[in-house]
Write a protein that holds these residues in place. Structure first.
Motif, PDB file in Angstrom:
ATOM      1  N   LYS A  43       0.828  -1.213   0.000  1.00 48.06           N
ATOM      2  CA  LYS A  43       0.000   0.000   0.000  1.00 48.06           C
ATOM      3  C   LYS A  43       0.865   1.267   0.000  1.00 48.06           C
ATOM      4  O   LYS A  43       0.687   2.158  -0.834  1.00 48.06           O
ATOM      5  CB  LYS A  43      -0.948  -0.004   1.220  1.00 48.06           C
ATOM      6  N   THR A  44       1.786   1.337   0.964  1.00 49.16           N
ATOM      7  CA  THR A  44       2.651   2.524   1.039  1.00 49.16           C
ATOM      8  C   THR A  44       3.493   2.654  -0.230  1.00 49.16           C
ATOM      9  O   THR A  44       3.729   3.771  -0.715  1.00 49.16           O
ATOM     10  CB  THR A  44       3.544   2.452   2.297  1.00 49.16           C
ATOM     11  N   THR A  45       3.919   1.527  -0.779  1.00 49.88           N
ATOM     12  CA  THR A  45       4.706   1.574  -2.023  1.00 49.88           C
ATOM     13  C   THR A  45       3.900   2.223  -3.154  1.00 49.88           C
ATOM     14  O   THR A  45       4.449   3.002  -3.931  1.00 49.88           O
ATOM     15  CB  THR A  45       5.183   0.157  -2.404  1.00 49.88           C
ATOM     16  N   PHE A  85       2.590  10.846   5.678  1.00 54.08           N
ATOM     17  CA  PHE A  85       3.395   9.649   5.890  1.00 54.08           C
ATOM     18  C   PHE A  85       2.847   8.850   7.062  1.00 54.08           C
ATOM     19  O   PHE A  85       2.204   9.395   7.952  1.00 54.08           O
ATOM     20  CB  PHE A  85       4.855  10.046   6.150  1.00 54.08           C
ATOM     21  N   GLN A  86       3.140   7.537   7.013  1.00 52.91           N
ATOM     22  CA  GLN A  86       2.662   6.644   8.055  1.00 52.91           C
ATOM     23  C   GLN A  86       3.123   7.142   9.437  1.00 52.91           C
ATOM     24  O   GLN A  86       2.339   7.152  10.375  1.00 52.91           O
ATOM     25  CB  GLN A  86       3.214   5.239   7.763  1.00 52.91           C
ATOM     26  N   SER A  87       4.380   7.560   9.543  1.00 55.67           N
ATOM     27  CA  SER A  87       4.850   8.231  10.758  1.00 55.67           C
ATOM     28  C   SER A  87       4.993   9.696  10.413  1.00 55.67           C
ATOM     29  O   SER A  87       5.581  10.020   9.388  1.00 55.67           O
ATOM     30  CB  SER A  87       6.213   7.714  11.190  1.00 55.67           C
ATOM     31  N   LEU A 176      -3.330   9.697   1.962  1.00 55.68           N
ATOM     32  CA  LEU A 176      -3.201   9.695   3.418  1.00 55.68           C
ATOM     33  C   LEU A 176      -2.832   8.280   3.881  1.00 55.68           C
ATOM     34  O   LEU A 176      -3.621   7.350   3.738  1.00 55.68           O
ATOM     35  CB  LEU A 176      -4.514  10.136   4.068  1.00 55.68           C
ATOM     36  N   ASP A 177      -1.621   8.164   4.430  1.00 56.84           N
ATOM     37  CA  ASP A 177      -1.127   6.838   4.813  1.00 56.84           C
ATOM     38  C   ASP A 177      -1.395   6.585   6.296  1.00 56.84           C
ATOM     39  O   ASP A 177      -0.675   7.067   7.158  1.00 56.84           O
ATOM     40  CB  ASP A 177       0.375   6.739   4.502  1.00 56.84           C
ATOM     41  N   GLU A 178      -2.432   5.837   6.566  1.00 57.24           N
ATOM     42  CA  GLU A 178      -2.862   5.498   7.926  1.00 57.24           C
ATOM     43  C   GLU A 178      -2.983   6.727   8.828  1.00 57.24           C
ATOM     44  O   GLU A 178      -2.393   6.776   9.918  1.00 57.24           O
ATOM     45  CB  GLU A 178      -1.901   4.464   8.540  1.00 57.24           C
ATOM     46  N   PRO A 179      -3.746   7.724   8.394  1.00 56.95           N
ATOM     47  CA  PRO A 179      -3.830   8.958   9.178  1.00 56.95           C
ATOM     48  C   PRO A 179      -4.491   8.749  10.544  1.00 56.95           C
ATOM     49  O   PRO A 179      -4.221   9.510  11.471  1.00 56.95           O
ATOM     50  CB  PRO A 179      -4.688   9.879   8.306  1.00 56.95           C
TER      51      PRO A 179
HETATM   52 MG   LIG Z   1       2.322   1.024   4.859  1.00 55.86          MG
END
Ligand SMILES: [Mg+2]
Ligand SMILES: Nc1ncnc2c1ncn2[C@@H]1O[C@H](COP(=O)(O)OP(=O)(O)O)[C@@H](O)[C@H]1O
Length: 259
Positions: A43-45, A85-87, A176-179
């Protein structure tokens, strides 16, 4: 017919010999789109390719029907793509307002941040930028924290600042990555209300990676499921979660029965 805001076509990504996306084809329209799937699914990729951090070994990203050929991060931001970003990646010793303003700048080096913020171009642009930043911070319940150092905010609030920053340059597409991960229920509420208000304001394509299935099902009229680097299902949430391949690969029978 209006062009699709974001389309991935036969996207393939390999790190060394490790193929992490295989011929991923999916189109995201205006409004909320959910991208779900187990950890490591890719997913993030996907986001990293769209936002210019990772170069695909094959395939295309299209924005409104135009291939995104120049994939540098600066050019991608210039094309109207915002992301989180996820973090959270805030500059902890700048204020919340300053971090939000950085969303206007496509590229920055940490040594030059204050200089950059002072150089907002014409006075009027700088003032308008600050007004927009304050509006966004208000929309995410952070108006009172604008002058606090970002590093003094709890993680949940930092993630909200990231969302505000991603929206600062008035993007057409926001990733939005895991907001919501790591946010308390109140912050999740604030975030969803803020995002919904902005989506309602005009045409904006939001793609949201999220593990809370109930949250994405409630929020997103369209869901796509990645598993082992491939899209295994997409469509209306109720259909997607009832899809036997999705149940087997991701949800497990008990979860499917619950939703
Ligand atoms: Mg990810
Ligand atoms: N820059 C990278 N270099 C090497 N492998 C990577 C890199 N980024 C991601 N991966 C690998 O790609 C796979 C998919 O990762 P990721 O896209 O982060 O998954 P997800 O976001 O769905 O959890 C994982 O196996 C991960 O280890």
């Amino acid at each position: 017919m209006t062009a699709v805001p974001l389309e991935l076509r036969d996207l393939t990504v390999a790190f060394g010999g490790n193929v992490v996306l295989k011929d991923v084809s999916i189109a995201f329209g205006n409004g909320f789109n959910g991208l779900i799937g187990p950890n490591g699914a890719g997913k993030t990729t996907c986001f990293n390719v769209v936002s210019g951090y990772v170069r695909p070994s094959g395939g295309e990203v299209e924005l409104f029907g135009e291939p995104l050929r120049e994939r540098s991060q600066a050019r991608v931001a210039g094309h109207g793509i915002g992301r989180t970003f996820q973090s959270p990646r805030l500059v902890l010793d700048l204020t919340v307002l300053e971090n939000t303003l950085l969303g206007l700048h496509q590229r920055y080096r940490s040594g030059h941040l204050r200089e950059l913020l002072g150089l907002g171009g014409a006075r009027r642009e700088e003032r308008e930028g600050r007004e927009r930043a304050r509006e966004l911070l208000n929309a995410f319940g952070l108006g009172a924290r604008a002058e606090d150092l970002a590093g003094n905010l709890p993680l949940g609030s930092q993630k909200l600042v990231e969302v505000a920053r991603a929206l600062m340059a008035a993007p057409k597409v926001v990733l939005l990555d895991e907001p919501a991960a790591g946010l308390g229920a109140t912050d999740v509420d604030v975030m969803l209300r803020g995002l919904s208000a902005i989506v309602d304001e005009g045409s904006l394509c939001v793609v949201i990676i999220e593990h809370d299935l109930q949250l994405v099902m409630d929020l997103c009229p369209f869901l796509a499921v990645l598993h082992n680097g491939a899209i295994i299902a997409s469509g209306a949430p109720a259909d997607v979660v009832a899809n036997p391949t999705v149940v087997e690969a991701y949800l497990g029978a008990s979860v499917a029965a619950d939703v």
